[in-house]
Scaffold this active site. Structure first.
Site, PDB file in Angstrom:
ATOM      1  N   ASP A  47     -20.052  18.419 -12.797  1.00 36.85           N
ATOM      2  CA  ASP A  47     -20.275  18.443 -11.352  1.00 36.85           C
ATOM      3  C   ASP A  47     -18.859  17.951 -10.803  1.00 36.85           C
ATOM      4  OD1 ASP A  47     -21.633  18.015  -9.209  1.00 36.85           O
ATOM      5  OD2 ASP A  47     -22.229  15.675  -9.778  1.00 36.85           O
TER       6      ASP A  47
ATOM      7  N   ASP B 149     -18.267  22.634  -5.041  1.00 37.98           N
ATOM      8  CA  ASP B 149     -19.918  21.713  -5.597  1.00 37.98           C
ATOM      9  C   ASP B 149     -20.432  22.692  -7.317  1.00 37.98           C
ATOM     10  OD1 ASP B 149     -20.876  19.562  -7.043  1.00 37.98           O
ATOM     11  OD2 ASP B 149     -22.511  19.395  -5.417  1.00 37.98           O
TER      12      ASP B 149
END
Length: 527
Positions: A122, A332
């Protein structure tokens, strides 16, 4: 900025006579001399901000500080210890589709003895956390999942000989206001964008097991101290298949794994993620990508680089680059699909639908609004998509479509671009697929190049230097190092416009200018 071992005091004299001459002289003052102490105290007071103590000359503490400074300077000259680092079980990333919430994962080893965890990757958050002394965690049994052939793990700090609590007094503890005392374990709670999704517990320091690669030698093992979230309680998506065994935050914050590895001098301040179109990929710490890659600068938000934001100038569908389609976007890897600001989304789907020569269907998945049904006998066209950045940098999208076989031999394909709720977009994993994505934190830019995500052993174009022989574990940055070597970037200073008034320059005479230079030199040496 590193504190210098030697202070330089510059004196300036102006000789006036038949011909003016300038004479410069300098005097060296040792960093730990009485005179240097007096200068420091005059500037900072008795607290000596940034200096724990003033060592007695030739004492053990005195020698240790000198050696420590030498090692710091050597690391600065050498750059990083290793050209590339990757998890000890290999650099490969894994994708399990819908069962694990469309995220990409990798295996990592933590602690002593080492325990394996399957963590999601992440880039939108900072903390590495794993299920730990669980109060409320996702199921860890392999029998609960279709894609696993072994049970997932739970971390327990008491079972790792290299584990220790991160205290509330440590500068990496951002929740110290919730502490009862400075020596208590630092608590944490992180709430994510997904509805009711969070993790909470306390922070510990432990070893992350890594391997280094060099084109000239065998792989070597590296044990790097990192901060780990002992995730005692999870909620929301973390109980429903997303990151059941933890998550590795790769963001710019001081607590993230890339930040700690770079701050310790192990790698260059950069990392890369490559996700291929077959559901596999690679992650490398220290990778700055190819010299031929394209790039665009990161954007500061509120004057700080706390997320990986970039500016998209145009979004193109087929050969049409839409007017007024620019937007800021968060890059992201922890978001499965790509979200666009509402106004941009409406333009894109309208243009996409106009260019598709297939029948749009309804009653499909709620989150994919633009789906089409075609038979194997029908010719059909799927428009390409690409992002355009400043300086004519172009990012081709290879994975903006999801397709599956429907009834009676028909194929259904959907545009996997979603309508966001904010005025910024999110470039998710599907748009990143097919590229080597480089998060160059040192130069504050995002790089990319088309790639099949081959292992580093196959990258003949990458020339790597061998790591130094032998290794010694480098501890986590201390409070002093954190305050002086903060890796979080700040907004670059803006150059002031020079004055157009000629008297403004001429009024600063040579003696005053030289005195100013001397003062600045003394100040710089004291920092």
């Amino acid at each position: 900025m590193e504190k210098r071992t030697v202070f330089l005091v510059l004196s300036v004299s102006l000789l006036l006579g038949g011909s003016a001459a300038l004479t410069f002289s300098s005097r060296l003052i040792h960093r730990f001399s009485d005179e240097a102490k007096a200068l420091w105290t005059a500037r900072n007071g008795n607290a000596g901000n940034g200096v724990v103590s003033w060592p007695k000359r030739n004492s053990l503490e005195y020698l240790e500080l000198l050696i420590g400074n030498d090692l710091k300077r050597q690391r600065m000259k050498l750059g990083s210890q290793y050209p590339l680092l990757f998890p000890s079980q290999g650099s490969e990333t894994l994708f399990f589709g819908n069962e694990f919430d469309w995220l990409h994962y990798t295996w990592i080893d933590l602690g002593t003895p080492n325990v394996s965890f399957l963590v999601a990757l992440d880039a939108g958050s900072d903390l590495l956390w794993v299920p730990c002394d669980c109060i409320q965690c996702a199921p860890l049994s392999a029998g609960y999942y279709n894609s696993l052939d072994k049970d997932l793990s739970e971390y327990s700090p008491s079972l790792s000989s290299s584990s220790k609590n991160l205290s509330c007094s440590h500068l990496l503890c951002e929740s110290s206001s919730y502490c009862k005392g400075p020596n208590d374990p630092c608590p944490y709670i992180i709430e994510y964008d997904s509805d009711n999704t969070s993790t909470s517990g306390y922070l510990v320091e432990d070893k992350l097991h890594l391997k280094s690669f060099s084109g000239h030698s065998e792989e070597s093992s590296v044990q790097a101290p990192v901060v780990i979230g002992c995730g005692r309680k999870q909620s929301g998506g973390y109980l429903d298949g997303a990151a059941p065994d933890g998550l590795m935050g790769l963001g710019p914050g001081n607590i993230s794994v890339p930040s700690l590895l770079a701050q310790a001098g192990l790698i260059q301040n950069s990392f890369s993620i490559c996700l291929d179109e077959n559901g596999s990929g690679r992650i490398y710490f220290g990778d700055k990508g190819l010299a031929t890659q394209q790039s665009t600068p990161f954007l500061p938000i509120g004057g700080k680089y706390e997320k990986y934001f970039v500016r998209v100038e145009h979004l193109c569908v087929g050969s049409s680059c839409l007017v007024k389609s620019g937007f800021s976007a968060l890059v992201d890897s922890g978001t499965s699909f790509t979200y666009l600001p509402p106004e941009i989304y409406d333009k894109v789907v309208l243009e996409f639908d106009k260019q598709v020569n297939a029948r749009r269907i309804s009653n499909q998945e709620d989150f994919w609004k633009y789906c089409y049904n075609v038979s194997s006998q029908e010719p059909f066209k799927i428009p390409s998509m690409r992002l355009k950045f400043a300086m004519n940098q172009s990012f081709d999208i290879h994975n903006h479509i999801y397709s599956y076989t429907g009834n009676e031999g028909f194929t259904i394909f959907c545009l996997t671009v979603l309508r966001g709720k904010d005025d910024f977009g999110i470039i998710g994993q599907n748009f990143m697929t097919g590229h080597d994505i480089v998060f160059d934190r040192e130069n504050l830019k995002l790089g990319w190049s088309h790639s099949s995500c081959q292992d580093v052993n196959d990258k003949s174009s990458v020339h790597l230097a061998p790591p130094p022989s032998g290794e010694s574990p480098i501890p986590l940055p201390t409070n002093e190092q954190q305050s002086t070597n903060n890796t979080r970037a700040v907004t670059p200073a803006v150059a002031g416009r020079a004055s157009t008034n000629p008297s403004a320059a001429s009024s600063l005479q040579i003696p005053n200018l030289l005195c100013l230079m001397a003062s600045l030199l003394i100040l710089r040496c004291l920092l």
